[in-house]
Motif scaffolding. Structure first.
Motif: not given
Length: 110
Positions: A79-86
């Motif tokens: 999971i990307t850093e951006y994806g981790a915001t989910l």
């Protein structure tokens, strides 16, 4: 306070909605996984569908695909850093689903 805009909700659901994306993200939320690890951990998903869903998540910058230059080739998904915001959203949906299952079980005992 923000006004509700259904376009934003529709956009979010287009990224994580569907039968498999939530499950894929749930399995990637803590550790990178190889393709076959994901395939084994998600019952009933086909290879073709997993590839398709991972590509869509990668295109939306939610998942990162890393190819290690070794023989045989090793590919990991994370999971990307951006994806981790989910992750808080995933956890909230998981918690709600658990509560809903308990409600269903209580209702069936009546």
């Amino acid at each position: 306070m923000h006004r509700y805009n259904q376009d934003y909700v529709s956009l979010a659901l287009s990224v994580i909605g569907g039968k498999w994306k939530f499950t894929i993200l749930w399995h990637l939320r803590e550790d990178p996984k190889r393709f076959n690890e994901l395939l084994r951990s998600i019952p009933n998903i086909t290879k073709k569908m997993l590839v398709q869903q991972l590509r869509q998540l990668e295109n939306d910058q939610i998942v990162h695909r890393e190819v290690h230059n070794i023989v045989p080739p090793k590919v990991e998904y994370s999971i990307t850093e951006y994806g981790a915001t989910l992750c808080p959203v995933l956890q909230a949906l998981h918690n709600w689903g658990e509560q809903h299952q308990q409600l269903i079980e209580l209702e069936s005992k009546k």
